[in-house]
Design a protein around this motif. Structure first.
Motif, mmCIF file in Angstrom:
data_model
loop_
_atom_site.group_PDB
_atom_site.id
_atom_site.type_symbol
_atom_site.label_atom_id
_atom_site.label_comp_id
_atom_site.label_asym_id
_atom_site.label_seq_id
_atom_site.Cartn_x
_atom_site.Cartn_y
_atom_site.Cartn_z
ATOM 1 N N GLN A 2 0.831 -1.190 0.000
ATOM 2 C CA GLN A 2 0.000 0.000 0.000
ATOM 3 C C GLN A 2 0.878 1.258 0.000
ATOM 4 O O GLN A 2 1.896 1.310 0.695
ATOM 5 C CB GLN A 2 -0.906 -0.007 1.250
ATOM 6 C CG GLN A 2 -1.892 -1.167 1.272
ATOM 7 C CD GLN A 2 -2.896 -1.076 0.157
ATOM 8 O OE1 GLN A 2 -3.427 -0.004 -0.133
ATOM 9 N NE2 GLN A 2 -3.166 -2.199 -0.487
ATOM 10 N N THR A 4 0.872 5.487 0.531
ATOM 11 C CA THR A 4 0.083 6.609 1.038
ATOM 12 C C THR A 4 -0.082 7.653 -0.067
ATOM 13 O O THR A 4 0.776 7.774 -0.954
ATOM 14 C CB THR A 4 0.771 7.267 2.245
ATOM 15 O OG1 THR A 4 2.015 7.842 1.798
ATOM 16 C CG2 THR A 4 1.034 6.245 3.336
ATOM 17 N N GLU A 6 0.393 10.702 0.169
ATOM 18 C CA GLU A 6 1.520 11.633 0.265
ATOM 19 C C GLU A 6 2.732 11.098 -0.496
ATOM 20 O O GLU A 6 3.437 11.854 -1.184
ATOM 21 C CB GLU A 6 1.889 11.863 1.745
ATOM 22 C CG GLU A 6 0.854 12.624 2.555
ATOM 23 C CD GLU A 6 -0.355 11.770 2.932
ATOM 24 O OE1 GLU A 6 -1.397 12.343 3.281
ATOM 25 O OE2 GLU A 6 -0.244 10.515 2.860
#
Length: 594
Positions: A2, A4, A6
């Motif tokens: 995964q 993020t 950001e």
């Protein structure tokens, strides 16, 4: 793994889309955007647009579009995590070390496991060829006069006699039957269980442009059929989108590719020093392969077998090269059948001379076409000249057509003016046809297929306009909310756009990341942000255009609300009445730019 939001945005910010796509597509600055020939379909005029300000690409020809991640996904057949990793490596960004844990390794994508299984299979075949059981394969390659260096370079191998030797080997290495079957290395049936696809065959590993093994070709030893077995399409391998030998040919300095039909032709040419040779993979040459070649060179010399099937295949390939905008020439191998046979009998220097004398593909086509006519009969000869004239009519540029008329007349030993008059005569036969009416009909049908186009276009125009000129957002949001967009995708795009603009950090490409594995949605989003806007000169015209678009969107939102109202719902009825009043007020008001 995964990632993020950001991290995704950091990787995006350090991989400018123009720089990345520019490594694969020749781009030229046109206004505020960059334009080039689309790598995803055949075209002669650039319709592939890359926006530096939006960090998006969009093709106005075939409709594909997306961001820097989706480009690599589509272009190199990567998953989203693979594209993220490639761009992170390019930018020098270290991804989470959690990906190296034992648990993460166990959860690697099936694609990576397929790559690994193929690599292990290639090693298995390689060592089998050089072991005691590989004598039949070794004798075959030595009989084809291949050096040990060449066999090493191409990773040639041998699949031994026996139906499950590779399967057992891969099981010992920890690979599941599912992965072997997905990789095209094994098959399963009730009688034999999971068993090898290849046995008693010399093996040709197929590499992608990154030198990863993605599939195999296997030639039987003996008289069994079929003579060649090739890996079927898998999650990492598509025969139409790859070329044998490309991993080597892409580094050639020859300034051209030599396109042939078989693995041995490629290997023989590379051994003779012609490292620009490639071949299709058990299928006819495809448009996708032409686009692949176009990334590396503008010129292709066709070196197909000189027998009947080879000539037919060459004629098809010539047309595909033309449609891709590639220059082509045809190599004359007679009296030999293929490049391998020619080089063995005549040597490297003779082959080099044949390459220098390669025939213009147009002259090759009309020379082959002559076989269909009785040139001893005046009527047959005239029919042939008319057929040639029809082919000359296909050249759209007058200067190019004139050059070919003169060169063709010299080749056929006929007066230039006679051939020119025949071309004019043949061309005039097509005047007065009803093609324009057919085009109109197609356009009408297109409108029937897109009944919502009149509703969605103003919404696309507004979203593109805001993306191009964020300053108008503070005006637009007074009148239009995300709920006013009548399509679910448009509402979602508007919602994210409004949130980003309110936070002061909106980039159109970030919306693409909402659909990392959905190419169709990515293309739709890119279309939303790449609508052609009419150039507006004055402030008054701009204010009127903005007013009209806002009014159209509000009116269609009102119509949608009205159509969905439930009888007896007093609150809904009040909402409709209020909306109608505001719509009437908007119709008579003026929108002023700050």
């Amino acid at each position: 793994m995964q990632f993020t939001p950001e991290l995704i945005e950091e990787i995006r910010s350090r991989n400018d889309i123009v720089d990345v796509i520019g490594q694969y597509v020749h781009l030229e600055k046109k206004g505020s955007n960059y334009m080039g020939l689309c790598p995803f379909h055949n075209e002669k005029s650039p319709s592939f647009s890359v926006s530096q300000s939006k960090q998006m690409y969009h093709c106005f020809g075939c409709g594909v579009g997306g961001d820097v991640f989706s480009f690599l996904q589509r272009y190199n057949s990567l998953t989203f995590p693979e594209a993220v990793k490639e761009l992170a490596d390019r930018a020098g960004i270290a991804l989470s070390a959690a990906d190296d844990t034992e648990e993460a390794r166990k959860e690697r994508s099936k694609r990576q496991l397929i790559y690994d299984a193929n690599k292990e299979a290639a090693k298995f075949y390689f060592y089998e060829l050089r072991g005691q059981g590989g004598k039949a394969g070794s004798d075959y390659f030595q009989g084809r006069m291949l050096s040990s260096e060449t066999m090493q370079k191409f990773g040639l191998g041998y699949a031994p006699v026996g139906s499950n030797m590779l399967v057992n080997h891969l099981r010992k290495k920890g690979y599941s039957d599912e992965i072997m079957i997905l990789a095209g290395l094994a098959a399963h049936d009730e009688k034999r269980g999971t068993h090898d696809i290849f046995w008693n065959r010399v093996m040709f590993p197929i590499f992608d442009i990154n030198n990863r093994v993605i599939g195999f070709g296997g030639r039987v030893l003996g008289d069994a059929k079929p003579k060649y077995v090739n890996t079927n399409d898998t999650p990492i391998f598509n025969k139409r989108r790859n070329l044998y030998g490309l991993s080597f040919a892409k580094n050639s300095k020859a300034g051209r590719f030599i396109l042939c039909e078989g693995y041995m032709d490629v290997i023989a040419m590379h051994q003779a020093g012609f490292t620009e040779a490639v071949a299709s993979l058990g299928t006819a040459f495809t448009a996708e392969q032409a686009q692949l070649i176009k990334r590396y060179t503008p010129e292709v010399i066709l070196s197909y077998d000189s027998d009947g099937p080879g000539v037919k295949a060459e004629l098809r390939a010539i047309q595909i090269l033309k449609e891709a905008g590639l220059r082509g020439k045809a190599l004359n191998l007679e009296p030999y059948k293929d490049p391998d046979e020619f080089i063995k009998n005549e040597g490297r220097d003779a082959f080099e001379r044949r390459l220098r004398d390669a025939e213009n593909t147009f002259f090759f086509e009309i020379r082959i076409m002559e076989r269909d006519f009785d040139m001893t009969d005046p009527a047959g000869k005239t029919a042939y000249y008319r057929a040639v004239a029809r082919r000359l009519c296909e050249f759209q540029e007058s200067l190019e057509r004139e050059n070919y008329i003169q060169a063709t007349a010299a080749k056929l030993a006929i007066p230039v003016n006679d051939l020119k008059n025949l071309v004019v005569s043949v061309a005039s036969e097509g005047i007065g046809r009803t093609q324009p009416k057919q085009d109109i009909k197609v356009n009408q049908n297109q409108k029937k297929r897109d009944p919502m186009e009149n509703v969605l276009k103003p919404q696309r125009v507004l979203l593109t306009w805001i993306a191009d000129e964020p300053d108008i957002y503070k005006i637009v949001k007074k009148y239009i909310s995300p709920d006013d967009f009548t399509d679910e995708l448009y509402r979602k795009v508007a919602q994210k756009m409004y949130e980003g603009l309110d936070a002061g950090r909106f980039l159109a490409a970030t919306i693409i990341s909402l659909f990392p594995d959905d190419e169709e949605q990515q293309s739709k989003v890119s279309e939303i942000f790449n609508t052609n806007l009419v150039r507006i000169e004055t402030r008054e015209e701009k204010e009127k255009a903005l007013h009209d678009i806002i009014y159209d969107i509000r009116r269609m939102s009102y119509e949608k609300q009205k159509s969905e109202i439930q009888l007896g719902d007093a609150n809904a009825l009040k909402t409709i009445v209020d909306s109608k009043k505001k719509l009437e007020e908007l119709a008579h008001s003026r929108i002023e730019l700050d």
